[in-house]
Design a protein around this motif. Structure first.
Motif, PDB file in Angstrom:
ATOM      1  N   PRO A  31      -2.089 -22.377 -50.777  1.00 54.61           N
ATOM      2  CA  PRO A  31      -2.962 -21.759 -51.788  1.00 54.61           C
ATOM      3  C   PRO A  31      -2.195 -20.795 -52.692  1.00 54.61           C
ATOM      4  O   PRO A  31      -1.505 -19.887 -52.222  1.00 54.61           O
ATOM      5  N   GLY A  32      -2.354 -20.989 -54.002  1.00 48.46           N
ATOM      6  CA  GLY A  32      -1.641 -20.160 -54.964  1.00 48.46           C
ATOM      7  C   GLY A  32      -2.030 -18.697 -54.910  1.00 48.46           C
ATOM      8  O   GLY A  32      -1.199 -17.816 -55.182  1.00 48.46           O
ATOM      9  N   ASN A  33      -3.277 -18.402 -54.517  1.00 54.42           N
ATOM     10  CA  ASN A  33      -3.710 -17.003 -54.488  1.00 54.42           C
ATOM     11  C   ASN A  33      -3.115 -16.222 -53.333  1.00 54.42           C
ATOM     12  O   ASN A  33      -3.330 -15.008 -53.218  1.00 54.42           O
ATOM     13  N   ARG A  34      -2.334 -16.894 -52.466  1.00 51.51           N
ATOM     14  CA  ARG A  34      -1.686 -16.204 -51.352  1.00 51.51           C
ATOM     15  C   ARG A  34      -0.164 -16.144 -51.506  1.00 51.51           C
ATOM     16  O   ARG A  34       0.522 -15.686 -50.596  1.00 51.51           O
ATOM     17  N   ILE A  35       0.372 -16.541 -52.665  1.00 48.48           N
ATOM     18  CA  ILE A  35       1.819 -16.642 -52.820  1.00 48.48           C
ATOM     19  C   ILE A  35       2.510 -15.290 -52.638  1.00 48.48           C
ATOM     20  O   ILE A  35       3.665 -15.233 -52.225  1.00 48.48           O
ATOM     21  N   CYS A  36       1.827 -14.185 -52.890  1.00 49.36           N
ATOM     22  CA  CYS A  36       2.449 -12.863 -52.776  1.00 49.36           C
ATOM     23  C   CYS A  36       2.143 -12.145 -51.469  1.00 49.36           C
ATOM     24  O   CYS A  36       2.669 -11.044 -51.238  1.00 49.36           O
ATOM     25  N   ASP A  37       1.326 -12.740 -50.617  1.00 46.63           N
ATOM     26  CA  ASP A  37       0.994 -12.043 -49.365  1.00 46.63           C
ATOM     27  C   ASP A  37       0.778 -13.001 -48.198  1.00 46.63           C
ATOM     28  O   ASP A  37       0.039 -12.709 -47.272  1.00 46.63           O
ATOM     29  N   TRP A  38       1.453 -14.159 -48.229  1.00 44.86           N
ATOM     30  CA  TRP A  38       1.173 -15.160 -47.202  1.00 44.86           C
ATOM     31  C   TRP A  38       1.791 -14.823 -45.853  1.00 44.86           C
ATOM     32  O   TRP A  38       1.319 -15.279 -44.811  1.00 44.86           O
ATOM     33  N   HIS A  39       2.860 -14.042 -45.817  1.00 44.74           N
ATOM     34  CA  HIS A  39       3.546 -13.757 -44.547  1.00 44.74           C
ATOM     35  C   HIS A  39       2.858 -12.604 -43.820  1.00 44.74           C
ATOM     36  O   HIS A  39       2.524 -11.588 -44.425  1.00 44.74           O
ATOM     37  N   GLN A  40       2.693 -12.760 -42.526  1.00 41.79           N
ATOM     38  CA  GLN A  40       1.980 -11.752 -41.746  1.00 41.79           C
ATOM     39  C   GLN A  40       2.671 -10.397 -41.735  1.00 41.79           C
ATOM     40  O   GLN A  40       2.043  -9.368 -41.508  1.00 41.79           O
ATOM     41  N   ALA A  41       3.981 -10.358 -42.025  1.00 36.64           N
ATOM     42  CA  ALA A  41       4.719  -9.099 -42.014  1.00 36.64           C
ATOM     43  C   ALA A  41       4.575  -8.322 -43.313  1.00 36.64           C
ATOM     44  O   ALA A  41       5.160  -7.239 -43.440  1.00 36.64           O
ATOM     45  N   HIS A 155      11.581 -18.305 -32.391  1.00 39.86           N
ATOM     46  CA  HIS A 155      10.795 -17.070 -32.407  1.00 39.86           C
ATOM     47  C   HIS A 155       9.529 -17.292 -33.228  1.00 39.86           C
ATOM     48  O   HIS A 155       9.417 -16.826 -34.365  1.00 39.86           O
ATOM     49  N   PRO A 156       8.566 -18.022 -32.673  1.00 39.48           N
ATOM     50  CA  PRO A 156       7.348 -18.325 -33.433  1.00 39.48           C
ATOM     51  C   PRO A 156       6.581 -17.081 -33.843  1.00 39.48           C
ATOM     52  O   PRO A 156       5.804 -17.114 -34.805  1.00 39.48           O
ATOM     53  N   GLU A 157       6.813 -15.956 -33.134  1.00 40.02           N
ATOM     54  CA  GLU A 157       6.149 -14.717 -33.520  1.00 40.02           C
ATOM     55  C   GLU A 157       6.588 -14.251 -34.906  1.00 40.02           C
ATOM     56  O   GLU A 157       5.911 -13.440 -35.549  1.00 40.02           O
ATOM     57  N   GLN A 158       7.704 -14.788 -35.395  1.00 36.08           N
ATOM     58  CA  GLN A 158       8.211 -14.426 -36.724  1.00 36.08           C
ATOM     59  C   GLN A 158       7.185 -14.735 -37.810  1.00 36.08           C
ATOM     60  O   GLN A 158       7.085 -14.015 -38.799  1.00 36.08           O
ATOM     61  N   MET A 159       6.409 -15.814 -37.611  1.00 37.37           N
ATOM     62  CA  MET A 159       5.428 -16.212 -38.625  1.00 37.37           C
ATOM     63  C   MET A 159       4.011 -16.305 -38.077  1.00 37.37           C
ATOM     64  O   MET A 159       3.094 -16.630 -38.841  1.00 37.37           O
ATOM     65  N   ALA A 160       3.828 -16.033 -36.800  1.00 40.30           N
ATOM     66  CA  ALA A 160       2.493 -16.137 -36.222  1.00 40.30           C
ATOM     67  C   ALA A 160       1.525 -15.234 -36.974  1.00 40.30           C
ATOM     68  O   ALA A 160       1.819 -14.061 -37.234  1.00 40.30           O
ATOM     69  N   GLY A 161       0.396 -15.783 -37.374  1.00 39.07           N
ATOM     70  CA  GLY A 161      -0.588 -15.017 -38.117  1.00 39.07           C
ATOM     71  C   GLY A 161      -0.440 -15.124 -39.617  1.00 39.07           C
ATOM     72  O   GLY A 161      -1.258 -14.570 -40.363  1.00 39.07           O
ATOM     73  N   SER A 162       0.604 -15.823 -40.093  1.00 31.87           N
ATOM     74  CA  SER A 162       0.769 -16.028 -41.528  1.00 31.87           C
ATOM     75  C   SER A 162      -0.216 -17.086 -42.029  1.00 31.87           C
ATOM     76  O   SER A 162      -0.836 -17.805 -41.229  1.00 31.87           O
ATOM     77  N   GLN A 163      -0.363 -17.180 -43.333  1.00 36.80           N
ATOM     78  CA  GLN A 163      -1.254 -18.199 -43.892  1.00 36.80           C
ATOM     79  C   GLN A 163      -0.800 -19.572 -43.405  1.00 36.80           C
ATOM     80  O   GLN A 163       0.372 -19.930 -43.535  1.00 36.80           O
ATOM     81  N   PRO A 164      -1.677 -20.375 -42.810  1.00 33.97           N
ATOM     82  CA  PRO A 164      -1.254 -21.584 -42.092  1.00 33.97           C
ATOM     83  C   PRO A 164      -0.490 -22.609 -42.919  1.00 33.97           C
ATOM     84  O   PRO A 164       0.443 -23.241 -42.410  1.00 33.97           O
ATOM     85  N   ASP A 165      -0.853 -22.826 -44.185  1.00 36.89           N
ATOM     86  CA  ASP A 165      -0.176 -23.844 -44.981  1.00 36.89           C
ATOM     87  C   ASP A 165       1.264 -23.452 -45.283  1.00 36.89           C
ATOM     88  O   ASP A 165       2.170 -24.289 -45.230  1.00 36.89           O
ATOM     89  N   TYR A 166       1.484 -22.183 -45.592  1.00 36.67           N
ATOM     90  CA  TYR A 166       2.851 -21.714 -45.819  1.00 36.67           C
ATOM     91  C   TYR A 166       3.655 -21.770 -44.520  1.00 36.67           C
ATOM     92  O   TYR A 166       4.802 -22.218 -44.503  1.00 36.67           O
ATOM     93  N   GLU A 167       3.055 -21.317 -43.436  1.00 39.00           N
ATOM     94  CA  GLU A 167       3.757 -21.352 -42.148  1.00 39.00           C
ATOM     95  C   GLU A 167       4.131 -22.785 -41.771  1.00 39.00           C
ATOM     96  O   GLU A 167       5.260 -23.060 -41.346  1.00 39.00           O
TER      97      GLU A 167
END
Length: 298
Positions: A31-41, A155-167
């Motif tokens: 999703p384009g509306n998540r391009i700036c905040d897709w990562h859980q960190a 280390h799946p925790e690196q991206m766990a909780g990120s937007q699913p399509d980007y992850e």
């Protein structure tokens, strides 16, 4: 007796599962509306990952051209087949990251400008250097991408909780980078050589590639962060958070240092890092990606 690609992997890993890269025609539609905040960190880590994405369209094209230039010279039929699959995989990576990078443009980030700089550099290398130089750069950069893919998968925790399509897209890319991590290197050894001169060339180009690639990644990150209001608002605390993510605790890039340095061993081969077991999740990821794409496209 000549060693095939399969023999080499089994020698170094003892892994007897699938070893031949496979071209997978997957689409992700993040999703384009998540391009700036897709990562859980947070937004700073998001923009660092976005900066890496900017290097892939031109970089993958250089990798394709570098391996294709030697494909007809490859004496091992298994390796020739692997080289063709490598080219197919990299073409899919380039296509998906082009779509990904367009989302940055739509969000007001300077993606096209930065992407053009990478294309200009790779075209300059292609047109003003010896035939072997792009292949040397390819095996150096493939070492980086394989190691980054390895740490993402371990280390799946690196991206766990990120937007699913980007992850999902980044995990797919990581898996295929691990899967084909030795192809360009094997092409180099089979077509250029394994002696002192070949070792000196690959070591020298790794040093120059390291000294140019990572500063440019950080420069691109700063340009993206400066254009992202959330990163601007976070200020120096956001940059410190990214530094901790990369170099502190958890320090995902810091953890790559031993395997990075292994490249400078005279006897180095990519499959000396025994991580073929990570490929076991490919089939499930493909199923998940196809289901998500069908759902988005419906």
């Amino acid at each position: 007796m000549k060693q095939t690609t399969v023999d080499l992997q089994q020698e170094f890993t003892g892994y007897s599962g699938p070893v031949m890269p496979e071209r997978r025609d997957l689409h992700f539609l993040p999703p384009g509306n998540r391009i700036c905040d897709w990562h859980q960190a947070g937004p700073n880590v998001t923009q660092f990952m976005n900066a890496l994405s900017l290097f892939f369209p031109a970089g993958e094209r250089m990798f394709i051209d570098a391996v294709r230039a030697y494909r007809d010279e490859i004496p091992d039929p298994d390796l020739r087949k692997a080289a063709t699959a490598f080219i197919g995989q990299e073409a899919m990576h380039s296509r998906e990251h082009i779509e990904y990078n367009r989302l940055m443009d739509a969000a007001g980030l300077p993606a096209s400008e930065l992407d053009a700089q990478v294309w200009a550099h790779t075209e300059y290398v292609k047109n003003n250097s010896a035939k072997v130089t792009p292949l040397l750069m390819t095996i150096a950069l493939e070492h980086f991408t394989a190691l980054m893919g390895d740490t993402l998968l371990r280390h799946p925790e690196q991206m766990a909780g990120s937007q699913p399509d980007y992850e999902r897209m980044w995990r797919w890319h990581a898996l295929e980078e691990v899967e084909h991590k030795a192809v360009a290197y094997d092409v180099y050894e089979k077509c250029v050589g394994r002696g002192p001169k070949a070792y000196a060339m690959r070591s020298a180009v790794m040093l120059t590639t390291t000294a140019t690639f990572w500063p440019h990644v950080m420069l691109f990150y700063r340009r993206l962060a400066a254009a992202d209001p959330a990163c601007v608002k976070a200020g120096w605390r956001g940059h410190l958070k990214l530094a901790n993510f990369m170099l502190g605790r958890p320090g995902y890039l810091r953890k790559l240092l031993p395997e990075y340095l292994a490249y400078f061993k005279y006897s180095f081969h990519p499959w000396q890092q025994n991580n073929a077991h990570l490929l076991a999740e490919i089939d499930q990821l493909v199923d998940d990606a196809e289901a998500a794409y069908a759902s988005h496209a419906a």
